[in-house]
Motif scaffolding. Structure first.
Motif, PDB file in Angstrom:
ATOM      1  N   MET A   1     -28.452   2.612 -46.727  1.00 13.94           N
ATOM      2  CA  MET A   1     -29.073   1.271 -46.661  1.00 13.94           C
ATOM      3  C   MET A   1     -27.982   0.227 -46.356  1.00 13.94           C
ATOM      4  N   THR A   2     -28.206  -0.623 -45.333  1.00 11.61           N
ATOM      5  CA  THR A   2     -27.190  -1.636 -45.021  1.00 11.61           C
ATOM      6  C   THR A   2     -27.309  -2.796 -46.003  1.00 11.61           C
ATOM      7  N   ARG A   3     -26.177  -3.399 -46.307  1.00 12.47           N
ATOM      8  CA  ARG A   3     -26.134  -4.553 -47.209  1.00 12.47           C
ATOM      9  C   ARG A   3     -25.899  -5.823 -46.387  1.00 12.47           C
ATOM     10  N   LYS A   4     -26.558  -6.895 -46.755  1.00 11.63           N
ATOM     11  CA  LYS A   4     -26.348  -8.177 -46.076  1.00 11.63           C
ATOM     12  C   LYS A   4     -25.107  -8.855 -46.664  1.00 11.63           C
ATOM     13  N   VAL A   5     -24.211  -9.297 -45.787  1.00 14.09           N
ATOM     14  CA  VAL A   5     -22.941  -9.889 -46.212  1.00 14.09           C
ATOM     15  C   VAL A   5     -22.667 -11.162 -45.426  1.00 14.09           C
ATOM     16  N   ILE A   6     -22.094 -12.149 -46.124  1.00 13.25           N
ATOM     17  CA  ILE A   6     -21.568 -13.339 -45.458  1.00 13.25           C
ATOM     18  C   ILE A   6     -20.048 -13.302 -45.632  1.00 13.25           C
ATOM     19  N   MET A 113     -30.738 -19.515 -51.495  1.00 16.39           N
ATOM     20  CA  MET A 113     -31.933 -19.941 -52.236  1.00 16.39           C
ATOM     21  C   MET A 113     -33.138 -19.094 -51.828  1.00 16.39           C
ATOM     22  N   LYS A 114     -32.942 -18.293 -50.754  1.00 14.43           N
ATOM     23  CA  LYS A 114     -34.019 -17.399 -50.289  1.00 14.43           C
ATOM     24  C   LYS A 114     -33.805 -15.982 -50.810  1.00 14.43           C
ATOM     25  N   GLU A 115     -32.543 -15.546 -50.786  1.00 16.28           N
ATOM     26  CA  GLU A 115     -32.284 -14.149 -51.192  1.00 16.28           C
ATOM     27  C   GLU A 115     -30.852 -14.002 -51.717  1.00 16.28           C
ATOM     28  N   SER A 116     -30.650 -12.918 -52.445  1.00 13.88           N
ATOM     29  CA  SER A 116     -29.337 -12.664 -53.022  1.00 13.88           C
ATOM     30  C   SER A 116     -28.531 -11.799 -52.052  1.00 13.88           C
ATOM     31  N   VAL A 117     -27.385 -12.310 -51.589  1.00 11.47           N
ATOM     32  CA  VAL A 117     -26.565 -11.519 -50.668  1.00 11.47           C
ATOM     33  C   VAL A 117     -25.137 -11.448 -51.204  1.00 11.47           C
ATOM     34  N   ASP A 118     -24.349 -10.592 -50.607  1.00  9.70           N
ATOM     35  CA  ASP A 118     -22.949 -10.428 -51.015  1.00  9.70           C
ATOM     36  C   ASP A 118     -22.059 -11.353 -50.186  1.00  9.70           C
ATOM     37  N   MET A 119     -20.914 -11.728 -50.802  1.00 10.60           N
ATOM     38  CA  MET A 119     -19.953 -12.573 -50.077  1.00 10.60           C
ATOM     39  C   MET A 119     -18.580 -11.928 -50.120  1.00 10.60           C
ATOM     40  N   GLU A 136     -25.600 -25.146 -57.770  1.00  9.28           N
ATOM     41  CA  GLU A 136     -25.084 -24.039 -58.578  1.00  9.28           C
ATOM     42  C   GLU A 136     -25.928 -22.783 -58.449  1.00  9.28           C
ATOM     43  N   GLN A 137     -27.253 -22.993 -58.467  1.00 16.46           N
ATOM     44  CA  GLN A 137     -28.166 -21.838 -58.436  1.00 16.46           C
ATOM     45  C   GLN A 137     -27.947 -21.002 -57.176  1.00 16.46           C
ATOM     46  N   ALA A 138     -27.709 -21.676 -56.077  1.00 17.80           N
ATOM     47  CA  ALA A 138     -27.463 -20.942 -54.820  1.00 17.80           C
ATOM     48  C   ALA A 138     -26.238 -20.055 -54.986  1.00 17.80           C
ATOM     49  N   PHE A 139     -25.163 -20.650 -55.510  1.00 16.69           N
ATOM     50  CA  PHE A 139     -23.935 -19.858 -55.712  1.00 16.69           C
ATOM     51  C   PHE A 139     -24.217 -18.700 -56.663  1.00 16.69           C
ATOM     52  N   ASN A 140     -24.968 -18.992 -57.723  1.00 14.60           N
ATOM     53  CA  ASN A 140     -25.216 -17.951 -58.745  1.00 14.60           C
ATOM     54  C   ASN A 140     -25.995 -16.770 -58.167  1.00 14.60           C
ATOM     55  N   ASN A 141     -26.648 -16.996 -57.028  1.00 19.40           N
ATOM     56  CA  ASN A 141     -27.425 -15.920 -56.390  1.00 19.40           C
ATOM     57  C   ASN A 141     -26.563 -14.974 -55.559  1.00 19.40           C
ATOM     58  N   ILE A 142     -25.268 -15.268 -55.482  1.00 18.67           N
ATOM     59  CA  ILE A 142     -24.369 -14.314 -54.788  1.00 18.67           C
ATOM     60  C   ILE A 142     -24.340 -13.052 -55.641  1.00 18.67           C
ATOM     61  N   SER A 143     -24.713 -11.924 -55.041  1.00 22.10           N
ATOM     62  CA  SER A 143     -24.811 -10.718 -55.883  1.00 22.10           C
ATOM     63  C   SER A 143     -23.436 -10.095 -56.110  1.00 22.10           C
ATOM     64  N   ALA A 248     -12.538  -3.279 -46.689  1.00 19.65           N
ATOM     65  CA  ALA A 248     -12.517  -1.853 -47.052  1.00 19.65           C
ATOM     66  C   ALA A 248     -12.922  -1.672 -48.516  1.00 19.65           C
ATOM     67  N   TYR A 249     -12.404  -2.534 -49.374  1.00 22.20           N
ATOM     68  CA  TYR A 249     -12.748  -2.434 -50.807  1.00 22.20           C
ATOM     69  C   TYR A 249     -14.230  -2.709 -51.030  1.00 22.20           C
ATOM     70  N   TYR A 250     -14.758  -3.697 -50.303  1.00 23.35           N
ATOM     71  CA  TYR A 250     -16.199  -3.985 -50.435  1.00 23.35           C
ATOM     72  C   TYR A 250     -17.004  -2.730 -50.079  1.00 23.35           C
TER      73      TYR A 250
END
Ligand code: RIB
Ligand code: CA
Length: 323
Positions: A1-6, A113-119, A136-143, A248-250
């Motif tokens: 499964m691919t993960r969404k990343v910014i 604010m729409k979905e939790s993604v990785d950074m 803050e809530q947007a930041f807190n949604n970073i998984s 690589a670590y991610y």
């Protein structure tokens, strides 16, 4: 499964190699690149990100310009390390068009604010701190938050104790680490303790060129300046490529080992940007960071070459003896 990343970055030579690696990794979908002032001024970083996406034939990936200066400190670029164009004085042609209709923090807020993604943050943390101040809530949604920055026991690269990303904007780094404490999460700190072990050598570069001249020539073009810098300042034959290790670590957290700890970022005085790692819990505070201290360098280079060269591991039969 691919993960969404910014990817939040300051391209920058090693940022560019990290973007190349991320875009060559089928496990992740890079849904956006946000640029922050750091190695290069933000406008230059934006143009450089476009140049890398063009080389990778991935101008479908959106790029967003972020903060042009640190929260409080004066902006100090690292063009002495990355060349006057921020890409090793390769002076690649400008990529026309591609203007974005929103800022980096507006993009981050909209997505998170729409979905939790990785950074994966491989530059100063100014964009992320600005997001915290904005929503803050947007930041807190970073998984998952992986940050190339800081250092535990390795010496700094901007001062005896500070690594550039956190030295450049210590207030931003401090805000992000404090926010991780507040929401009981841990930032994954890929610091100089591990990245200094990742050295792209002339031999490895020659191997890359032999296996794929187009990619190898491109990497040589953007790293030559960086090789010269490393010889002049650290008498290293090669160049430390910090940012690709965060990718690589991610992808494979087992490539590094470390420990969880409370970490505080110093913002003032001569130790500005220092990551104070409370490894022995003097402050009795919950961990807000995973501090990575050991790295499997061989595994990194297998991952790096497999992806940027699109080779199977058994096609990289010479690699081991070149490390
Ligand atoms: O200290 C190294 C870090 O600072 C890397 O991310 C490099 O690109 C610069 O941003
Ligand atoms: Ca960087």
């Amino acid at each position: 499964m691919t993960r969404k990343v910014i990817i939040d970055c300051d391209p920058g030579i090693d940022d560019s190699l990290a973007i190349m690696m991320a875009l060559s990794s089928p496990e992740i979908e890079v849904i956006g690149i946000t640029v922050v002032a750091g190695n290069s001024p933000v406008e230059m970083g934006f143009e450089n990100a476009k140049k890398i996406l063009k080389f990778m034939n991935r101008l479908d990936v959106p790029i967003y310009k972020g903060e042009s200066k640190p929260l409080k400190k004066d902006f100090v670029n690292a063009l002495d390390t990355h060349g006057e164009d921020g890409l090793g004085e390769s002076f690649l042609p400008k990529v026309e068009g591609y203007e974005q209709e929103m800022s980096a923090t507006e993009f981050l807020e909209q997505i998170l604010m729409k979905e939790s993604v990785d950074m994966i943050a491989i530059g100063p943390l100014t964009n992320l701190a600005t997001l915290i101040q904005r929503n803050e809530q947007a930041f807190n949604n970073i998984s998952r938050l992986v940050s190339m920055g800081g250092t535990y026991k390795s010496h700094g690269n901007c001062s005896p104790v500070a690594e550039y990303n956190y030295w450049e904007d210590p207030e931003a780094a401090s805000i992000v680490y404090k926010q991780m404490s507040k929401i009981n999460k841990t930032i994954e700190m890929i610091g100089l303790d591990v990245t200094r072990k990742i050295v792209l050598t002339p031999t490895l570069l020659e191997y890359i060129k032999r296996l794929d001249s187009k990619t190898g020539e491109f990497i040589q073009k953007i790293t030559k300046f960086y090789f010269d810098f490393h010889w002049e300042w650290e008498h290293i034959i090669g160049c430390v490529i910090n940012d690709p290790l965060a990718i690589a670590y991610y992808l494979n957290p087992e490539i590094c080992t470390g420990f969880t700890s409370f970490v505080q970022v110093e913002t003032e005085s001569i130790s500005r940007g220092q990551t104070l790692v409370d490894a022995y819990s003097f402050y009795r505070k919950e961990a807000n960071a995973k501090v990575l201290t050991q790295v499997n360098m061989k595994e990194f280079f297998y991952m790096f070459l497999e992806r940027i060269l699109k080779k199977e591991r058994n096609e990289l039969d010479l690699l081991e003896e070149l490390l």
